[in-house]
Enzyme design. Structure first.
Site, PDB file in Angstrom:
ATOM      1  N   LYS A   1       0.873  -1.172   0.000  1.00  0.00           N
ATOM      2  CA  LYS A   1       0.000   0.000   0.000  1.00  0.00           C
ATOM      3  C   LYS A   1       0.908   1.218   0.000  1.00  0.00           C
ATOM      4  CE  LYS A   1      -1.755  -1.542   3.959  1.00  0.00           C
ATOM      5  NZ  LYS A   1      -3.186  -1.443   4.198  1.00  0.00           N
TER       6      LYS A   1
ATOM      7  N   THR B   1      -8.885  -1.026   0.985  1.00  0.00           N
ATOM      8  CA  THR B   1      -9.525  -1.910   0.013  1.00  0.00           C
ATOM      9  C   THR B   1      -8.606  -3.079  -0.332  1.00  0.00           C
ATOM     10  OG1 THR B   1      -8.788  -0.319  -1.653  1.00  0.00           O
ATOM     11  CG2 THR B   1     -11.124  -0.274  -1.061  1.00  0.00           C
TER      12      THR B   1
END
Ligand code: 26Q
Length: 835
Positions: free
Chosen positions: A572, A680
């Site tokens: 991420k 997500t």
């Protein structure tokens, strides 16, 4: 023909289109696709199978597929026009689309035919696919969410169109040199993009600079005109968004900036030829580059230019189509249109729609304001107060003078309402005002978005709750009915079916393939979690996917991973609140255990990190260097061997995630509670059978609710505990009270990982010790390490792990954007699915 009178949507379809509708459809078989691919390669591109440059072969295939898409695209357009249907427009500065070709083939259900066709032409699909560059027009979660939304809307037959910017350069490429991040430009359009269709006939004109002039309208009132502007053209490029197996093709319209013709004339006649050509760049620069999500980029004028460019071009586009079909009667406009603002980035659309309705279409303020506040809806994606967007009024007044006038008027009227509701509460008035007063007054974009919208939503239950109780509390008290939650999702077409074909086949052969459009169907897998045969097949697929991931790691990091190791992954954007440091310090702790011989019941582990740091975020860049420095020492040490590997995978992207998430055992979701709006990636991992180690933050909470406490490794403080403990402990007391942590800090401070570059990690360690540990890394360290011990033990129990893995995938049904989009539609957009 002037631009403004230009119409591109005739009321009735011209005969040529009607004839095309009567043509027989293109064949959806291997012969047809193969024949067309060859035709494009030989005749259109003028190459043959022997061309050394593989891009041509990929291009030829795309054209063959695109023909089949454009047929359906035209039919979808006609259906929308025929029904005069209500439509939603998604306004976003970012779309992290990744690759389009496989998605298009899969959504047309043409996979087998394409494979067969390519085989005949002696081409391999896997090789062609590698020719496609990712469309990296986004930073991270927010941009990828927009891409998943478009896929789900098309699949649900929802008439939703995306608007964005066609950046020449997407998110920078990340190279790693001596452990440091180096940014390189992502010139993704260098060889052209066979998927895009330019639509120059729909070019729009965008105003900048100049001043407001008031002219009397003859009825005793005044009309405002924005004059002496320096204009820029916006040229649309359309990308098809095919639905899954339903012959729907929606549109993503991306704007490219270009100079106007007058601009050429004025400048050229002044005699400075070369300067005039060079200054065309001012216009073209607007769509040149995606801004990285970076504090140091805040307040840059070019970014505001981009935002206004997107908002104005898109709204003009919608209004032009409206006027073509309905004339200048806007009484029905709000019933037939709505706009979803992806964070505050396109919020300048609020005053821009006011301007277009009043100045260019003659509506009065009240009439225009009613339309705006019945069409705009705002999605918030952050809880960090420092991330809220603000623009200095002096900057906005110079670039967009007429827009600033309108914002002042919106605020004046809003403040009258506030005064009426809370008379004399001046502190509250100041807190609520759209204009933040001070020596350098600012426009608060979130306030403008909330005042101008009928809906305000967060992206996970906790996030929405915290918005209402904290960041946006005053607004919630004023307008509770505007606030709602829409928990994020991801599209299972890309994030399971496409990226994990072996697992998809196993699932479909067990429960059928309804899950591809109805993800909750995966719950049927729960009964198989106790079936030993099924579990074996499940784990064999996982092993295959770990092999693919290990190949990626070998190619990119030159480190060989054991397939028996516990694949522990955090990918991420790099940010302190996401706490990559916790994961790295844990790796240091494991290394320390190995070195001191504490290896009873050891579980081999491969820690895989990846993600980009904003170019101006120096602490995040130090974290990357730290990860690489620790990796260097750990991976070289023969005493460590397969017990521990740590790699930093460079240039994390959508395409890389498609290989990473299927091969992951443990998904790291360790943000400081109350800081990650949703996340997500957590959903992509879960869907692919990874188990989460995580805090009670963002959508982790809902993931845990769905899968059950026993199938989720929970640790750390809650959001409430974080809020009450912050600043009330001395990090050094925590370090000194925990021998494991003390040894880790001592190792790092002693320079064990940076012999050649002394002192480079002082700030990293300082951030969690001397300077108050804002993200509470030391405070959560013990709980994290203990929970990692439990995770490793669970992994060693193969049956237990397989069961947990199956149950995670089986419980991921809620996290499809199909569900998210249904909720947006039921509660915000209220569109009719198109027949
Ligand atoms: C701001 C100013 C100047 C330039 C760029 C920006 C900028 C750009 C992108 C600010 C923020 C972003 C992106 C934010 C983002 O991706 N947020 C994430 O959104 C996801 C989808 O809702 C959530 O799951 C994540 O929790 C959230 O961090």
């Amino acid at each position: 023909m002037t631009l403004d009178s230009r119409s591109d949507t005739p009321a009735s379809a011209p005969p040529i289109e009607a004839e095309h509708d009567a043509l027989p459809p293109l064949p959806m078989n291997a012969e047809g696709v193969g024949g067309d691919t060859l035709h494009y390669l030989l005749n259109y591109l003028g190459r043959d199978q022997y061309a050394g440059f593989g891009f041509y072969r990929y291009q030829a295939l795309v054209y063959a597929i695109r023909d089949r898409i454009t047929e359906r695209w035209r039919q979808t357009r006609h259906a929308h026009r025929r029904d005069g249907t209500r439509r939603a427009y998604y306004l976003s500065m970012e779309y992290l689309m990744g690759r389009a070709t496989h998605n298009a083939i899969a959504n047309l259900k043409l996979e087998d035919e394409v494979r067969a066709a390519l085989m005949k032409l002696n081409l391999r699909w896997e090789e062609l696919q590698e020719q496609e560059r990712d469309a990296g027009l986004g930073n991270g979660g927010l941009g990828r969410l927009a891409a998943c939304f478009l896929d789900s809307c098309a699949t649900l037959n929802l008439p939703v169109m995306g608007y964005g910017i066609r950046y020449e350069y997407g998110i920078f490429r990340q190279e790693i040199s001596n452990g440091y991040q180096i940014e390189a430009p992502d010139h993704w359009l260098a060889f052209g993009n066979p998927w895009e269709l330019p639509r120059p006939e729909s070019t729009r004109r965008i105003k900048f600079h100049g001043r407001t002039q008031f002219v009397s309208n003859g009825n005793g009132g005044q009309n405002a005109r924005w004059v002496d502007t320096r204009d820029v053209l916006a040229i649309p490029y359309d990308l098809p968004i095919p639905g899954y197996g339903n012959d729907v093709v929606n549109t993503l319209r991306l704007w490219k900036a270009a100079p106007t013709e007058e601009f050429d004339l004025a400048e050229f006649n002044a005699g400075e030829y070369a300067e005039a050509v060079a200054s065309k760049n001012d216009a073209e620069n607007i769509s040149l580059v995606l801004y990285p999500n970076d504090k140091s980029e805040n307040g840059k004028e070019l970014r505001l230019r981009q935002q206004y460019f997107l908002a104005s071009a898109s709204l003009q586009d919608v209004l032009r189509r409206w006027i073509d079909q309905n004339g200048r009667n806007f009484s029905d406009f709000a019933r037939r249109n709505c706009f979803q603002l992806n964070d505050t980035h396109p919020t300048i659309a609020v005053p821009e729609l006011m301007r277009l309705l009043m100045d260019e279409n003659g509506l009065g303020w009240d009439e225009a304001w009613t339309i705006v506040t019945q069409t705009m809806a705002y999605t918030n994606h952050t809880l960090l107060p420092e991330a809220l967007e603000r623009w200095p009024t002096h900057l906005m007044g110079n670039l967009l003078p007429r827009i600033l006038d309108i914002i002042y008027e919106i605020n004046a009227r809003f403040m009258r309402q506030v005064q009426y509701r809370w008379p004399g509460d001046h502190q509250r008035h100041a807190r609520l005002s759209i204009i933040e007063d001070g020596p350098d007054p600012q426009v608060r974009m979130a306030h403008l978005a909330i005042v101008g919208s009928y809906s305000v939503n967060g992206v996970a239950e906790l996030h929405t709750r915290l918005l209402k109780a904290g960041l946006l509390k005053d607004f919630f008290e004023l307008w509770p009915q505007k606030f709602n939650n829409k928990t994020n999702g991801v599209t299972q077409r890309r994030w399971l079916k496409h990226c994990n074909p072996k697992l998809s086949t196993l699932i479909s052969s067990t429960i059928g393939d309804h899950w591809v459009t109805h993800l909750p169907q995966l719950a049927q897998l729960k009964t198989y979690a106790d079936d030993p045969g099924f579990r074996d097949r499940w784990m064999a697929v996982k092993r295959h996917n770990k092999e693919r991931l290990a190949e990626l790691v070998a190619a990119d990091c030159d480190v060989k991973l054991s397939l028996d190791a516990f694949f522990d992954v955090q990918v991420k954007r790099i940010h302190e609140y996401k706490r990559q440091l916790l994961v790295i310090l844990h790796a240091v702790h494991l290394y320390d255990r190995i070195k001191r011989g504490d290896v009873d019941n050891w579980v081999d582990r491969a820690v895989i990190l990846g993600g980009k740091a904003a170019p101006g975020y120096s602490m995040a860049k130090k974290v990357i260097k730290f990860a690489n420095a620790v990796a260097e020492v750990v991976n070289q040490d023969p005493e460590v061997g397969d017990r521990l590997k740590l790699v930093f995978l460079p240039d994390y992207s959508v395409s890389k995630m498609e290989t990473i998430c299927p091969g992951t055992d443990l998904s790291e979701q360790v943000s400081t509670a109350g800081k990650e709006a949703s996340g997500t990636g957590n959903m992509k991992f879960m869907m692919n059978g990874a188990i989460t180690i995580g805090t009670l933050d963002g959508a982790n909470i809902e993931i845990r609710e769905e899968v059950g406490d026993e199938n989720f490794f929970l640790f750390g403080m809650t959001a409430d505990e974080v809020a009450s403990r912050r600043g009330h402990y001395n990090p050094w007391d925590v370090v000194n009270g925990d021998p494991d942590l003390k040894r880790v800090i001592d190792l790092v401070q002693g320079g064990h990982f940076n012999h050649l570059e002394p002192g480079i990690f002082d700030e990293v360690i300082g951030s969690i010790t001397d300077w108050g540990d804002h993200w509470m890394v030391t405070a959560d360290f013990r709980a994290y390490v203990d929970t990692q011990v439990q995770a490793a033990a669970a992994f060693m129990d193969r049956d237990r792990w397989a069961r947990m893995s199956v149950l995670n995938a089986a419980s991921s049904g809620k996290f499809s954007t199909d569900r998210t989009m249904r909720e947006y539609n039921d509660e915000i957009w209220r569109l009719e699915p198109v027949k």
